[in-house]
Design a protein around this motif. Structure first.
Motif, PDB file in Angstrom:
ATOM      1  N   GLU A  28     -10.789   2.588  31.180  1.00  0.00           N
ATOM      2  CA  GLU A  28     -10.907   3.820  30.128  1.00  0.00           C
ATOM      3  C   GLU A  28     -11.692   5.237  30.859  1.00  0.00           C
ATOM      4  N   MET A  29     -12.274   4.639  32.773  1.00  0.00           N
ATOM      5  CA  MET A  29     -12.531   5.751  33.424  1.00  0.00           C
ATOM      6  C   MET A  29     -11.324   7.387  33.340  1.00  0.00           C
ATOM      7  N   SER A  30     -10.186   6.674  33.727  1.00  0.00           N
ATOM      8  CA  SER A  30      -9.094   7.639  33.548  1.00  0.00           C
ATOM      9  C   SER A  30      -9.065   8.091  32.639  1.00  0.00           C
ATOM     10  N   LEU A  31      -9.342   7.836  31.067  1.00  0.00           N
ATOM     11  CA  LEU A  31      -9.300   7.993  30.345  1.00  0.00           C
ATOM     12  C   LEU A  31      -9.815   9.217  29.737  1.00  0.00           C
ATOM     13  N   LEU A  32     -10.868   9.114  30.140  1.00  0.00           N
ATOM     14  CA  LEU A  32     -12.037  10.411  30.198  1.00  0.00           C
ATOM     15  C   LEU A  32     -11.872  11.096  30.727  1.00  0.00           C
ATOM     16  N   GLU A  33     -11.775  10.736  32.781  1.00  0.00           N
ATOM     17  CA  GLU A  33     -11.400  11.205  33.384  1.00  0.00           C
ATOM     18  C   GLU A  33     -10.081  12.741  32.418  1.00  0.00           C
ATOM     19  N   GLY A  34      -9.230  12.018  31.820  1.00  0.00           N
ATOM     20  CA  GLY A  34      -8.025  13.198  31.141  1.00  0.00           C
ATOM     21  C   GLY A  34      -9.028  14.317  30.105  1.00  0.00           C
ATOM     22  N   ILE A  35      -9.998  13.260  28.934  1.00  0.00           N
ATOM     23  CA  ILE A  35     -10.304  13.876  28.729  1.00  0.00           C
ATOM     24  C   ILE A  35     -11.377  15.178  28.634  1.00  0.00           C
ATOM     25  N   ILE A  36     -12.604  14.880  30.222  1.00  0.00           N
ATOM     26  CA  ILE A  36     -12.746  15.831  30.367  1.00  0.00           C
ATOM     27  C   ILE A  36     -11.370  17.566  30.718  1.00  0.00           C
ATOM     28  N   ASP A  37     -10.352  16.900  31.653  1.00  0.00           N
ATOM     29  CA  ASP A  37      -9.784  17.753  31.718  1.00  0.00           C
ATOM     30  C   ASP A  37      -9.335  18.977  31.030  1.00  0.00           C
ATOM     31  N   LEU A  38      -8.675  17.906  30.114  1.00  0.00           N
ATOM     32  CA  LEU A  38      -8.254  18.684  28.612  1.00  0.00           C
ATOM     33  C   LEU A  38      -9.428  19.871  28.279  1.00  0.00           C
ATOM     34  N   VAL A  39     -10.489  18.852  28.574  1.00  0.00           N
ATOM     35  CA  VAL A  39     -11.958  20.101  27.487  1.00  0.00           C
ATOM     36  C   VAL A  39     -11.873  21.596  28.997  1.00  0.00           C
ATOM     37  N   GLU A  40     -11.920  20.696  30.215  1.00  0.00           N
ATOM     38  CA  GLU A  40     -11.584  21.954  31.216  1.00  0.00           C
ATOM     39  C   GLU A  40     -10.893  23.317  30.963  1.00  0.00           C
ATOM     40  N   GLU A  41      -9.699  22.454  30.665  1.00  0.00           N
ATOM     41  CA  GLU A  41      -8.177  23.530  30.635  1.00  0.00           C
ATOM     42  C   GLU A  41      -8.967  24.487  29.559  1.00  0.00           C
ATOM     43  N   GLU A  42      -9.413  23.876  28.267  1.00  0.00           N
ATOM     44  CA  GLU A  42      -9.196  24.834  27.301  1.00  0.00           C
ATOM     45  C   GLU A  42     -11.032  25.999  27.855  1.00  0.00           C
ATOM     46  N   HIS A  43     -11.777  25.079  28.929  1.00  0.00           N
ATOM     47  CA  HIS A  43     -12.976  26.115  28.852  1.00  0.00           C
ATOM     48  C   HIS A  43     -12.147  27.473  29.572  1.00  0.00           C
ATOM     49  N   ARG A  44     -11.077  27.477  30.637  1.00  0.00           N
ATOM     50  CA  ARG A  44     -10.756  28.000  31.193  1.00  0.00           C
ATOM     51  C   ARG A  44     -10.239  29.233  30.219  1.00  0.00           C
ATOM     52  N   LYS A  45      -9.838  29.073  29.460  1.00  0.00           N
ATOM     53  CA  LYS A  45      -8.804  29.378  28.494  1.00  0.00           C
ATOM     54  C   LYS A  45      -9.559  30.000  27.647  1.00  0.00           C
ATOM     55  N   GLN A  46     -10.987  29.537  27.199  1.00  0.00           N
ATOM     56  CA  GLN A  46     -11.965  30.079  25.679  1.00  0.00           C
ATOM     57  C   GLN A  46     -13.350  30.793  26.791  1.00  0.00           C
ATOM     58  N   SER A  47     -13.586  31.640  26.194  1.00  0.00           N
ATOM     59  CA  SER A  47     -15.682  31.188  26.859  1.00  0.00           C
ATOM     60  C   SER A  47     -16.165  30.749  25.979  1.00  0.00           C
ATOM     61  N   PHE A  48     -16.779  29.520  26.504  1.00  0.00           N
ATOM     62  CA  PHE A  48     -18.475  28.818  25.758  1.00  0.00           C
ATOM     63  C   PHE A  48     -18.756  28.532  27.348  1.00  0.00           C
ATOM     64  N   ASP A  49     -20.522  28.338  26.997  1.00  0.00           N
ATOM     65  CA  ASP A  49     -21.116  28.218  27.958  1.00  0.00           C
ATOM     66  C   ASP A  49     -21.255  26.614  28.014  1.00  0.00           C
ATOM     67  N   ARG A  50     -21.114  26.093  26.919  1.00  0.00           N
ATOM     68  CA  ARG A  50     -20.941  24.382  27.154  1.00  0.00           C
ATOM     69  C   ARG A  50     -20.726  23.553  26.073  1.00  0.00           C
ATOM     70  N   VAL A  51     -20.280  21.931  26.083  1.00  0.00           N
ATOM     71  CA  VAL A  51     -19.871  22.105  24.989  1.00  0.00           C
ATOM     72  C   VAL A  51     -20.940  20.915  24.346  1.00  0.00           C
ATOM     73  N   ARG A  52     -21.178  20.543  22.898  1.00  0.00           N
ATOM     74  CA  ARG A  52     -21.784  19.710  22.283  1.00  0.00           C
ATOM     75  C   ARG A  52     -21.501  18.427  21.798  1.00  0.00           C
ATOM     76  N   MET A  53     -20.282  18.825  21.591  1.00  0.00           N
ATOM     77  CA  MET A  53     -19.599  17.327  21.168  1.00  0.00           C
ATOM     78  C   MET A  53     -18.207  17.506  21.655  1.00  0.00           C
ATOM     79  N   ILE A  54     -17.720  16.423  21.696  1.00  0.00           N
ATOM     80  CA  ILE A  54     -15.875  16.284  21.427  1.00  0.00           C
ATOM     81  C   ILE A  54     -15.905  14.528  20.828  1.00  0.00           C
ATOM     82  N   ARG A  55     -14.778  15.525  20.362  1.00  0.00           N
ATOM     83  CA  ARG A  55     -14.174  14.593  19.006  1.00  0.00           C
ATOM     84  C   ARG A  55     -12.516  13.375  19.764  1.00  0.00           C
ATOM     85  N   ILE A  56     -12.994  12.140  19.781  1.00  0.00           N
ATOM     86  CA  ILE A  56     -11.597  11.990  20.032  1.00  0.00           C
ATOM     87  C   ILE A  56     -10.989  11.387  19.249  1.00  0.00           C
ATOM     88  N   LYS A  57      -9.502   9.894  18.793  1.00  0.00           N
ATOM     89  CA  LYS A  57      -9.279   9.757  17.989  1.00  0.00           C
ATOM     90  C   LYS A  57      -8.694   8.705  18.613  1.00  0.00           C
TER      91      LYS A  57
END
Lengths: 113, 268
Positions: free
Chosen positions: A3-32
């Motif tokens: 689960e640690m690796s899966l979470l790192e995968g999630i954070i990687d995807l969020v950081e990738e999105e952060h590089r593409k779009q501008s935002f200052d913080r993430v309030r919520m992450i929704r996963i399925k």
């Protein structure tokens, strides 16, 4: 504890999105997470804050949507609910079920500001 | 409520399957100067997407070099390393072999492999319970990738987590020793469902055990009707010729690079 690796995968995807779009913080992450997927929701919740620390996702809330297991039985041509993987068809006892839902491991959306 | 996906926010419009969409209608509307703009970004990507992309890169690299890569998985103590040592010795002169060894710590296994005469890279995962495609990509840089060679990736001893991570191998091979009991495929089904081949090891111990071979085969085939099963003994060498023939057949199949097992492809 992958689960640690899966979470790192999630954070990687969020950081990738952060590089593409501008935002200052993430309030919520929704996963399925499918009930038959190779991840335990409680373990994901337990580790999330530690993995998010020091990243753009620090302080975010983790929302997990469960997806119940379902399969299609080739023998009786029914869609059936599946509690465990590889169990026989609950309708006809047939052995060859094709999983149609329940193995999801997906980042759905993030709420940012 | 969004009538397309059923999500409860109701303040956005989005096209399904179209990738990323920005949502302008946060609680703080855009036209209110000075308020923070809250928005939702749809992502819809598999959590293992990054690993899967790296695995695809590894797979292409190995394919281009003409290397057959096998991801060897089992519980700790099933005899993976002994099996590799025996295979390296038996195949000397027949097929070059390189090995990636995954363990939490120590380089003992890589040393054993090097003593047997094959180049080996040790990957220590620390607290990690499995190898991933990123680790393997670095190990590939350290090894000679010879044409018509065999690369064994010995995963961390664990019947659970390694099944979920594609490394870029051509085939997943699960090793089960007869001392572990015949019901393991039912207790750890994901691993046996992901594998193309089951090596049933330590068969030389069968006379001393109450191991129901038929029940074991039935259990493995229940979770994976297409799995191939070969009983072997790394200690005596019994059954290993059949394994080497399986390797030859896999290596000579033009497109041995199979896609990851469909049941383990992360959505998105």
């Amino acid at each position: 504890m992958h689960e640690m690796s899966l979470l790192e995968g999630i954070i990687d995807l969020v950081e990738e999105e952060h590089r593409k779009q501008s935002f200052d913080r993430v309030r919520m992450i929704r996963i399925k997470v499918g009930d038959l997927a190779t991840a335990v929701p409680d373990a994901l919740r337990f580790c999330f804050d530690i993995i998010a620390r020091g990243t753009i996702a620090e302080g975010a809330r983790l929302e997990i949507d469960n997806v119940a297991g379902a399969a299609w039985c080739d023998a009786c041509r029914h869609s059936v609910a599946l509690i465990e993987r590889f169990e026989p068809c609950p309708e006809c006892g047939g052995a060859h079920l094709r999983l149609t839902a329940g193995d999801e491991l997906q980042l759905t959306e993030i709420e940012v500001e | 409520m969004c009538t397309v996906c059923g999500c409860g926010t109701g303040h956005h419009g989005h096209a399904h399957g179209s990738g990323t969409i920005n949502f302008g209608g946060g609680l703080a509307a855009t036209h209110v100067a000075g308020w923070s703009q809250e928005r939702t970004i749809r992502i819809e990507r598999g959590i293992l997407a990054k690993n899967d992309a790296l695995a695809a890169t590894n797979r292409n690299r190995l394919r281009a070099a003409g290397v057959l890569a096998l991801n060897l998985m089992s519980s700790p103590g099933s005899g993976k390393t002994s099996l590799l040592v025996r295979t390296i010795l038996d195949l000397t002169g027949r097929r070059p072999i390189a090995v990636i060894e995954g363990d939490q710590q120590t380089s003992r296994d890589a040393e054993l492999i090097r003593c047997a005469g094959a180049p080996a890279v040790q990957l220590n995962t620390g607290n990690g319970c499995h190898l991933d495609a990123h680790m393997v990509s670095h190990a590939l840089e350290e090894l000679p990738l010879l044409p018509n060679s065999l690369l064994f990736i010995e995963n961390v001893g664990n019947l659970v987590c390694p099944a979920a991570f594609d490394l870029g191998e051509a085939h997943k091979v699960v090793v089960l020793s007869v001392t572990e009991g015949e019901d393991k495929p039912l207790k750890y089904p994901n691993m046996f469902a992901a594998a193309d081949l089951l090596l049933l090891n330590k068969t030389d111990l069968l006379p001393h055990l109450e191991f129901d071979m038929d029940a074991c085969l039935a259990a493995a085939q229940r979770v994976n009707p297409t799995i191939e099963i070969l009983p072997v003994s790394a200690r005596t060498g019994a059954g290993l010729e059949a394994f080497y023939r399986w390797i030859d057949a896999a290596a000579s199949t033009p497109d041995h690079e199979v896609t990851p097992h469909p049941r383990f492809v992360a959505p998105g």
